[in-house]
Design an enzyme around this catalytic site. Structure first.
Site, PDB file in Angstrom:
ATOM      1  N   LEU A 416      31.752  22.280  23.539  1.00 49.03           N
ATOM      2  CA  LEU A 416      31.906  22.486  24.985  1.00 49.03           C
ATOM      3  C   LEU A 416      33.137  21.775  25.515  1.00 49.03           C
ATOM      4  CD1 LEU A 416      28.207  21.968  26.158  1.00 49.03           C
ATOM      5  CD2 LEU A 416      29.419  24.133  25.784  1.00 49.03           C
ATOM      6  N   GLY A 419      35.911  14.688  25.015  1.00 56.54           N
ATOM      7  CA  GLY A 419      36.122  13.581  25.922  1.00 56.54           C
ATOM      8  C   GLY A 419      36.843  12.461  25.211  1.00 56.54           C
ATOM      9  N   PHE A 421      35.640   9.884  24.097  1.00 60.13           N
ATOM     10  CA  PHE A 421      34.883   9.207  23.043  1.00 60.13           C
ATOM     11  C   PHE A 421      34.255  10.142  22.037  1.00 60.13           C
ATOM     12  CE2 PHE A 421      34.768   6.454  26.793  1.00 60.13           C
ATOM     13  CZ  PHE A 421      35.601   5.473  26.279  1.00 60.13           C
ATOM     14  N   LYS A 439      26.424  15.168  23.462  1.00 53.90           N
ATOM     15  CA  LYS A 439      27.658  14.382  23.351  1.00 53.90           C
ATOM     16  C   LYS A 439      27.598  13.616  22.042  1.00 53.90           C
ATOM     17  CE  LYS A 439      29.801  12.444  26.969  1.00 53.90           C
ATOM     18  NZ  LYS A 439      30.190  11.491  28.033  1.00 53.90           N
ATOM     19  N   ASP A 535      34.684   7.023  38.622  1.00 49.29           N
ATOM     20  CA  ASP A 535      35.584   7.998  38.000  1.00 49.29           C
ATOM     21  C   ASP A 535      35.313   9.387  38.536  1.00 49.29           C
ATOM     22  OD1 ASP A 535      37.695   8.622  36.395  1.00 49.29           O
ATOM     23  OD2 ASP A 535      36.554   8.743  34.541  1.00 49.29           O
TER      24      ASP A 535
HETATM   25  N1  LIG Z   1      26.246  18.241  30.386  1.00 52.20           N
HETATM   26  C1  LIG Z   1      27.273  19.010  30.055  1.00 52.20           C
HETATM   27  N2  LIG Z   1      27.166  20.345  30.073  1.00 52.20           N
HETATM   28  C2  LIG Z   1      28.206  21.120  29.749  1.00 52.20           C
HETATM   29  N3  LIG Z   1      29.404  20.655  29.371  1.00 52.20           N
HETATM   30  C3  LIG Z   1      29.562  19.333  29.324  1.00 52.20           C
HETATM   31  C4  LIG Z   1      28.519  18.450  29.668  1.00 52.20           C
HETATM   32  N4  LIG Z   1      28.964  17.200  29.549  1.00 52.20           N
HETATM   33  C5  LIG Z   1      30.224  17.289  29.154  1.00 52.20           C
HETATM   34  N5  LIG Z   1      30.596  18.586  29.015  1.00 52.20           N
HETATM   35  C6  LIG Z   1      31.897  19.063  28.601  1.00 52.20           C
HETATM   36  O1  LIG Z   1      32.487  18.110  27.751  1.00 52.20           O
HETATM   37  C7  LIG Z   1      33.648  17.580  28.359  1.00 52.20           C
HETATM   38  C8  LIG Z   1      33.751  16.113  28.045  1.00 52.20           C
HETATM   39  O2  LIG Z   1      32.601  15.466  28.520  1.00 52.20           O
HETATM   40  P1  LIG Z   1      32.685  14.041  29.158  1.00 52.20           P
HETATM   41  O3  LIG Z   1      33.721  14.051  30.236  1.00 52.20           O
HETATM   42  O4  LIG Z   1      31.347  13.597  29.565  1.00 52.20           O
HETATM   43  O5  LIG Z   1      33.167  13.203  27.914  1.00 52.20           O
HETATM   44  P2  LIG Z   1      33.837  11.832  28.019  1.00 52.20           P
HETATM   45  O6  LIG Z   1      34.171  11.394  26.648  1.00 52.20           O
HETATM   46  O7  LIG Z   1      32.959  10.932  28.779  1.00 52.20           O
HETATM   47  O8  LIG Z   1      35.128  12.225  28.841  1.00 52.20           O
HETATM   48  P3  LIG Z   1      36.130  11.298  29.604  1.00 52.20           P
HETATM   49  O9  LIG Z   1      37.373  11.386  28.830  1.00 52.20           O
HETATM   50  O10 LIG Z   1      36.283  11.898  30.969  1.00 52.20           O
HETATM   51  O11 LIG Z   1      35.564   9.936  29.640  1.00 52.20           O
HETATM   52  C9  LIG Z   1      33.514  17.892  29.824  1.00 52.20           C
HETATM   53  O12 LIG Z   1      34.737  17.996  30.455  1.00 52.20           O
HETATM   54  C10 LIG Z   1      32.780  19.204  29.800  1.00 52.20           C
HETATM   55  O13 LIG Z   1      33.695  20.258  29.576  1.00 52.20           O
END
Ligand SMILES: Nc1ncnc2c1ncn2[C@@H]1O[C@H](COP(=O)(O)OP(=O)(O)OP(=O)(O)O)[C@@H](O)[C@H]1O
Length: 885
Positions: A416, A419, A421, A439, A535
């Site tokens: 999907l 991110g 991490f 995730k 954020d």
């Molecule tokens: N619950 C969800 N449902 C659908 N897609 C999701 C969901 N959570 C995350 N995503 C997808 O995954 C991507 C990355 O998720 P997220 O931003 O939570 O990761 P992160 O590692 O925390 O990112 P960041 O770099 O912003 O810290 C999101 O931009 C979205 O496209």
């Protein structure tokens, strides 16, 4: 000649002496006439040594210890010149041959084999380094800790590492980044356990060896074998401890997030990664922040992806569940890294590791992450599973299978997004037909960024697990499967606002109003719980097919304790409030309001304010100028005023989220056209997210009916059906104005009454029309909405420990950035009226309730700003030079 030969330390020399003796034995065995000839020229002493090796065994070691470096060189040369004396290919270390000696050093029964495997020697912190850590109380008391159970492997590794020339590579990093004293203590405890129980110790050692033998990742040691480590204080960990807030109804649930309480749990006490220096987080996020999905034309940093570059064969390479993740059956499934010392690669195929587990073949493949379907807490950090309950007792392998583990029915689907991490995949439960977002984060214990990832993810889990609101992505559970941490979240299929903007362009005003209203609803709920997201931006707001938006990515969220706020510099610069850049106070609710204003502009223009500037320049604009970003003409007057309210430089003047919900810009937002087809808030069947006693059917009803109530009382919910009067009615079903959109809804919340938000009368939308008070510190926006988005984007976080944070840091010797207004914020305007009057008085109250006047943090604004900028510059440098550690 091996590069490490000439770099041998005295300790290494000791170790090598054994090797040399062994080699000398080999030499003698395979000695050819030519060898004999050569030996005769290599000196009597050496010949003597060799002889003694074969005849007197250990005595020769003492002699060989005296070998000088030059002697090593001579030996090495002699090896090179004598083919028969070359070290022969040796069999890989078999785990069974690994034992722990009294000295605490893990050696193999085949020492030569051990020596020949560089991958065995991984750097680990030395006790001296660890002791040099600063006072742990100064550390950001976020989440995540290391395992105290499998730390035995670290201990072993530590010893092993000292033998390794490679240790020096990492020691510097470790010295400044890793383990806190408390964790050291735990580590020592684990070490003692190991030494008194070699049998227990053996498995982690083997795990370590096997993992390090993995060609896929020779230098990284996944956390999986001690991801007890990730003691995520969700309900179980937090609420089950004797002093847990949840174990005592008399205590507020919110106290569970208080630092003091957190420190009472092993989760915190064992925190091995209290701070992380020079992390890539600063390189990861940006206007597009990490974003993922391959749509990040705004420059989401790839470093995170590179960092997490999966090895071939890992699940990341396939949208399908990888064989490695396939489950052979419940018995083999490692419910949590906390309960198994088995390293994933130890159980892999022979092609993946050089070691094998003859007695544990079932570990050779990994099961899929399990859906949180059969237990109240799918996290491995639930009460019964938590390190908090027994921090110093190693887990028995027999406990690797937790019978209450969630069923392994989540199948990893398509990617999907990416991110900072890790990756986010769709998850599908083939039994229930439900979907989630998974995730996935790979954890490596010896990687600074991994530590930061673990910390941030733990924080995200801890916060998310307590939230329940239709505009906040629902947390289902989490678990570790070997070296992977999985967080199961509500699947929001529409992607982020950022992604939508990239794909479809700017939003129309109706959509902006609707989205803003929903974001505010989520924020109001969040802020009522004294939690700041920190954020807020388009990339962290997900949209479902029905136009509902949900706040996501709580990795930077923070619970405000009301006492002191750790030094924080988190968020994405373009959405970052001035006080975050200028001062050390990024831990106030008002920063989310500023970011919301930026997000409104982002939705209206596809770009955040000041994005025409690169990172550092944007920071100066935000933090050191009086300018406000331009507001697009096509936005309505209400919209313009709303943005101006949010983008007030004085955080005191920014309305609270609950107040902004009464602003006509959002209050008059049209309901979404399509009704919500039934309950949608329920986690997958069986997932209770802290609501332990609900049966499935009831849970489903409740979850869609009163999410707020459940969130507030999640720890104490009884299996009784809530009163209908308390049901949450989704805004877009029947109410033009959402109950959750109204501050009145929060008057039911005990948190609200005692919290930041004041249940004061809500101003009429009409009062806002008369508001013409100039924005504090603001002028007419002279900037323009960017047409070009910088690729130099940064994502700021705590943890740049190597950079002085003090106002007297070295960075102050650089250019000074003078802003006479930097620390002079105007008091709320007494003459103002209408919406602003209400906002000012409310914010004064909020400030008092926070117990920390703003101006306290503003005196050192310039220095902090310089510090921030320096950090940004360094991040930019690191970003542009990935090789820089
Ligand atoms: N619950 C969800 N449902 C659908 N897609 C999701 C969901 N959570 C995350 N995503 C997808 O995954 C991507 C990355 O998720 P997220 O931003 O939570 O990761 P992160 O590692 O925390 O990112 P960041 O770099 O912003 O810290 C999101 O931009 C979205 O496209």
């Amino acid at each position: 000649m091996p590069s490490w030969w000439g770099k041998s330390s005295s300790k290494e020399a000791k170790k090598k002496s054994g090797t040399e003796s062994f080699i000398d034995s080999l030499q003698r065995k395979f000695k050819s006439p030519s060898d004999a000839k050569f030996d005769s020229s290599s000196g009597a002493s050496r010949r003597h040594c060799s002889d003694v090796v074969s005849e007197r065994g250990s005595q020769s070691r003492a002699e060989s210890r005296s070998s000088s470096p030059s002697k090593h060189v001579a030996r090495c040369q002699s090896f090179a010149e004598r083919p028969h004396a070359q070290p022969l290919p040796l069999p890989a270390v078999h785990p069974a041959n690994v034992r722990r000696t009294d000295s605490g050093i893990n050696v193999s029964a085949k020492p030569r084999a051990e020596k020949s495997s560089k991958s065995l020697f991984l750097p680990l912190p030395r006790p001296a380094c660890i002791r040099s850590r600063p006072d742990p109380t100064e550390l950001d008391v976020d989440l995540v800790t290391a395992s105290v159970y499998s730390e035995s492997s670290i201990d072993s590794d530590d010893d092993t590492r000292r033998q390794s020339p490679q240790a020096s590579d990492c020691d510097n990093v470790v010295r400044t980044t890793t383990v806190c004293p408390s964790s050291m203590m735990l580590k020592d405890q684990a070490s003692k356990v190991m030494q008194t129980n070699p049998g227990e110790a053996q498995r982690p050692v083997n795990t370590l060896l096997s993992s390090q033998n993995s060609p896929a990742s020779p230098k990284r040691r996944p956390l999986g074998n001690h991801v007890a480590s990730l003691q995520v204080p969700h309900h179980g960990a937090f609420f089950s401890a004797p002093d847990s807030s949840m174990s005592s109804p008399s205590r507020s649930p919110m106290r569970a997030f208080g630092n003091e309480q957190v420190m009472n749990t092993a989760f915190w006490a064992g925190k091995p990664y209290p701070d992380v220096n020079l992390l890539g987080s600063g390189q990861c996020s940006s206007p597009g922040s990490g974003q993922n999905s391959g749509h990040n034309s705004m420059g989401g940093d790839l470093s995170g992806q590179l960092f997490w570059q999966p090895s071939r064969g890992s699940p990341e390479y396939s949208p399908l569940p990888s064989p490695r993740m396939a489950s052979p059956g419940p018995g083999s499934r490692v419910q949590s890294g906390a309960v198994t010392p088995i390293h994933p690669r130890a159980g892999g195929a022979g092609s993946e590791t050089h070691a094998s587990w003859a007695d544990d073949g079932k570990q050779q493949s990994h099961r899929l992450p399990l859906p949180p379907i059969t237990i109240p807490h799918s996290s491995p950090f639930s009460h019964g599973n938590s390190a908090a309950t027994s921090p110093s007792v190693p887990r028995s392998p027999a406990r690797t299978e937790n019978p209450t583990s969630p069923g392994s029915r989540w199948k990893k689907g398509k990617l999907l997004g990416r991110g900072t991490f890790g990756h986010v995949y769709a998850g599908f439960n083939s039994e229930t037909g439900e979907m989630c977002a998974m995730k996935e984060v790979t954890l490596f214990s010896d990687d600074a960024k991994s530590r930061e990832s673990a910390k941030q993810l733990g924080q995200e889990i801890a916060l998310l697990s307590r939230l329940r609101h239709p505009n906040i992505v629902q947390y289902y559970g989490s678990e570790t499967v070997n070296d992977k941490l999985y967080i199961y979240l509500e699947y929001v299929s529409g992607g982020s606002i950022y992604k939508i903007l990239q794909e479809y362009g700017k939003l129309g005003e109706a959509a902006i109003r609707s989205y803003t209203q929903q974001i505010l609803s989520g924020l109001a709920y969040l802020h009522a719980q004294k939690t700041v997201h920190r954020d807020i931006k388009g990339a962290n707001i997900l949209v479902d097919p029905y136009g509902r938006v949900k706040l996501a990515d709580f990795g930077m969220a923070k619970h405000i304790t009301g006492q002191s706020c750790p030094l924080s510099f988190k968020g994405s610069p373009y959405w970052m409030a001035p006080e975050v850049i200028k001062t050390s106070n990024g831990c106030n609710l008002a920063v989310d309001i500023w970011s919301l204003g930026c997000t409104v502009l982002e939705m209206a223009t596809t770009k955040p304010p000041w994005s025409q500037y690169e990172g550092v320049a944007a920071m100066f604009k935000i933090g050191n100028s009086k300018e406000l970003p331009a507001i697009p003409d096509h936005l309505s007057e209400e919209g313009k005023e709303f943005v101006k309210l949010c983008l007030q430089r004085n955080p005191h003047n920014r309305p609270a989220a609950a107040q902004l919900l009464e602003h006509p810009f959002v209050k008059n937002a049209a309901a979404l056209e399509r009704p919500i087809p039934g309950p949608d808030l329920a986690p997958p069947v069986g997932v209770t997210n802290g609501i332990k006693t609900l049966d499935v059917g009831l849970e489903r009803k409740i979850s869609s009916e009163d999410s707020e109530r459940l969130a507030v009382h999640s720890s104490r919910v009884s299996p009784t059906r809530p009163r209908s009067s308390e049901y949450y009615i989704p805004r877009n079903i029947s109410c033009p104005v959402s109950p959750i959109g109204s501050p009145l809804a929060y008057l039911r919340s005990p948190q609200l009454q005692n919290g930041v938000m004041s249940p004061s009368p809500i101003s009429s939308p009409r009062t806002t029309s008369g508001s013409s008070t100039p924005l504090t510190g603001g002028g007419s926006g002279s900037g323009t909405i960017p047409s070009h988005h910088s690729q130099h984007l940064a994502h700021f976080q705590d943890g740049f420990g190597s950079i002085p944070r003090s106002p007297k840091s070295v960075f102050l010797n650089g250019p000074t950035y003078h802003d006479p207004n930097l620390h002079i914020f105007r008091a709320p305007q007494p003459g103002s009226h209408g919406f602003r009057d209400l906002v000012s008085s409310e914010n004064e109250t909020a400030t008092k309730q926070l117990g920390r006047p703003w101006h306290v943090d503003l005196y050192n604004g310039q220095s902090v700003l310089a510090d921030r900028v320096s950090q940004q510059l360094l991040r930019d440098h690191v970003k542009l030079n990935p090789s820089v550690d």
